[in-house]
Design an enzyme around this catalytic site. Structure first.
Site, PDB file in Angstrom:
ATOM      1  N   PHE A   8     -35.052  65.897 -59.773  1.00 36.61           N
ATOM      2  CA  PHE A   8     -34.933  66.245 -61.193  1.00 36.61           C
ATOM      3  C   PHE A   8     -33.832  67.263 -61.455  1.00 36.61           C
ATOM      4  O   PHE A   8     -33.355  67.405 -62.587  1.00 36.61           O
ATOM      5  CB  PHE A   8     -36.272  66.750 -61.745  1.00 36.61           C
ATOM      6  N   LYS A   9     -33.388  67.949 -60.405  1.00 33.55           N
ATOM      7  CA  LYS A   9     -32.345  68.966 -60.587  1.00 33.55           C
ATOM      8  C   LYS A   9     -31.058  68.368 -61.144  1.00 33.55           C
ATOM      9  O   LYS A   9     -30.290  69.059 -61.811  1.00 33.55           O
ATOM     10  CB  LYS A   9     -32.029  69.638 -59.267  1.00 33.55           C
TER      11      LYS A   9
END
Ligand SMILES: Cc1ncc(COP(=O)(O)O)c(C=O)c1O
Ligand SMILES: N[C@@H](CCOP(=O)(O)O)C(=O)O
Length: 481
Positions: free
Chosen positions: A116-117
């Site tokens: 998700f980064k």
């Protein structure tokens, strides 16, 4: 939009800053974290008008109030468009129902480094480069990673002339895929550093560099961790995205968030402050359960970090928790600065019963050990045919334990691709997930990293030396052996 520090007033009262300044600063000079002086507000009608928008247009509308005039409209749209064009799906974050359970997986791992980064860092890398290029400046990123921020940040800034990145990771405490996603990037502006210590040690080292103001100014330090509010800003978008798909603003939605540094769930909290109808959050921890213990007891007490199957959540000091505490301390930066200083020396922080009751209306929390994580991965595959990674498994299991109202849909944030943790997934499901074709040869690529003891002076010397070398003519193009 003006920004203040969570510790504002503790060292005089600096003027509130604009977006560009806080993005470049990362951490506030008083040691606090920046956040907006006031949250932008979206009315019910404005949220309803967002129904059906594509991800990039939604991102533009949600983030526009935060950036103000730091970027003109066309530039900001272009940066967003380029950031999300790097994702494997135009949806960016597909939302999948888990049968008719009312649970949904929000897949946040379709970016270049499979976690998700990427959602925030693909944009932050571009915003930093745009701003530094326009100003004719260079900046040095010092970051800490428990596995995923590192590769996502490196991917976002590799080969950029305006930026060098020094990424600290805990030696032996990230998965092989995670490590190689960082150490196989041989670009001259990328410096991977394996620290003898935990993620918390890495984060402390990074913050100590920022808190040495002379060093910070000498290198124009900036941050890519979620201490940088720009990270949080970009993560707010997918809460709107998922909730709109499930009927917001007419219908409330709950979120279950596997948590470590508290940046992801804090972005959801911000979305709620902005008007999104979120009924509650489930904060999921692995055996490093300082957050779960806080929400149960009102006491935050550090303990030893233990390695788990969800290594990116092997964290005790959750840096974004300070942003939530800021509200719990009625936005009193002086009192919070004192509390944080005392927390760092005693390892304990307590909030009163009333404050705890208030916060528990919005947050449930729980923990899942490794056995539970394996069982959750197996269960999700068996029941719904979905292979999930060990971090997502924490969110999935705790979502089921903390459904407050089955009429309210609950979104589980799927934070990483299962192929980043093949051993754990295979152990749980008997199936070894494959990396996408573009990463198929990752395990054969050449690695490069430096070792470092847990010593801030050694780190600062390394950064000084590297930056001096880079400034010397013709040295930048060389790849060190
Ligand atoms: C895959 C994964 N899941 C969950 C988390 C925890 O997220 P946060 O630190 O924002 O709480 C991380 C690390 O940040 C992660 O990499
Ligand atoms: N789990 C993270 C830890 C750093 O979190 P951040 O959101 O503050 O960058 C990681 O994977 O590195």
């Amino acid at each position: 939009m003006r920004y203040i520090s969570t510790r504002h007033g503790s060292q005089g009262t600096p003027a509130p800053l604009g977006f560009e300044d806080i993005m470049l600063a990362g951490l506030a000079r008083d040691g606090g974290l920046y956040l907006p002086a006031e949250w932008p507000q979206f009315s019910k009608a404005e949220i309803a008008a967002m129904q059906g928008l594509g991800y990039t247009e939604l991102a533009f509308r949600v983030m526009r109030p935060f950036v103000g005039d730091s970027f003109d409209e066309a530039t900001f749209r272009r940066l967003i468009g380029e950031a999300y064009a790097s994702f494997e799906t135009p949806e960016v974050a597909p939302l999948k129902p888990l049968g008719d359970s009312g649970l949904h997986l929000l897949e946040l791992f379709h970016g270049p480094t499979l976690a998700f980064k990427d959602v925030a860092l693909q944009l932050l890398g571009r915003m930093l480069d745009q701003t530094l290029t326009a100003r004719g400046q260079h900046a040095t990123i010092v970051g800490a990673t428990s596995g995923d921020t590192g590769s996502a940040a490196i991917e976002a800034v590799r080969d950029r002339k305006t930026i060098d990145i020094f990424m600290l990771f805990p030696k032996g405490r990230v998965s092989e895929v995670q490590r190689r996603q960082m150490t196989t990037v041989l670009a001259a502006n990328v410096h991977n550093i394996a620290v003898q210590g935990t993620f918390d040690d890495c984060q402390d080292l990074a913050k100590a560099c920022f808190n040495d103001l002379a060093f910070r100014d000498r290198h124009a330090l900036t941050a890519v961790n979620s201490i940088n509010f720009a990270r949080v800003m970009a993560q707010i978008v997918y809460y709107f995205w998922a909730a709109l798909k499930l009927g917001a603003p007419e219908r409330p939605v709950a979120f279950s968030v596997p948590s470590g540094n508290f940046g992801n769930v804090y972005a959801g909290y911000a979305a709620k402050q902005m008007g999104l109808p979120i009924s509650h959050f489930v904060v999921g921890a692995n055996s490093n359960d300082i957050l779960a213990r806080f929400f149960e007891s009102g006491t935050m007490k550090t303990s030893e970090v233990v390695p788990t199957l969800s290594p990116s959540m092997d964290i005790q000091i959750s840096s974004n928790f300070e942003r939530l505490l800021f509200d719990l301390y009625d936005r009193n930066g002086v009192a919070l600065a004192e509390a944080m200083t005392s927390f760092r020396s005693t390892g304990t922080l307590e909030v009163g019963g009333n404050v705890l009751a208030g916060v528990r209306e919005l947050f449930d929390a729980g923990r899942l050990d490794d056995a539970g994580t394996l069982a959750a991965m197996a269960d999700c595959l068996k029941r719904y045919g979905e292979t999930i990674d060990p971090h997502t498994a924490v969110g999935y299991a705790l979502a089921q334990q903390h459904r407050r109202d089955t009429a309210i849909p609950m979104v589980v944030l799927a934070t990483a691709h299962p192929a980043k943790f093949p051993d754990a997934v295979e152990k749980a499901t008997g199936q070894r997930p494959r990396l996408p074709a573009r990463l198929a040869d990752l395990l054969e690529r050449t690695e490069r990293s430096d070792g470092l003891r847990n010593d801030v002076e050694a780190l600062k010397s390394m950064i000084d030396e590297r930056r001096e070398m880079a400034a010397a003519p013709a040295s930048r193009s060389k790849v060190r052996p």
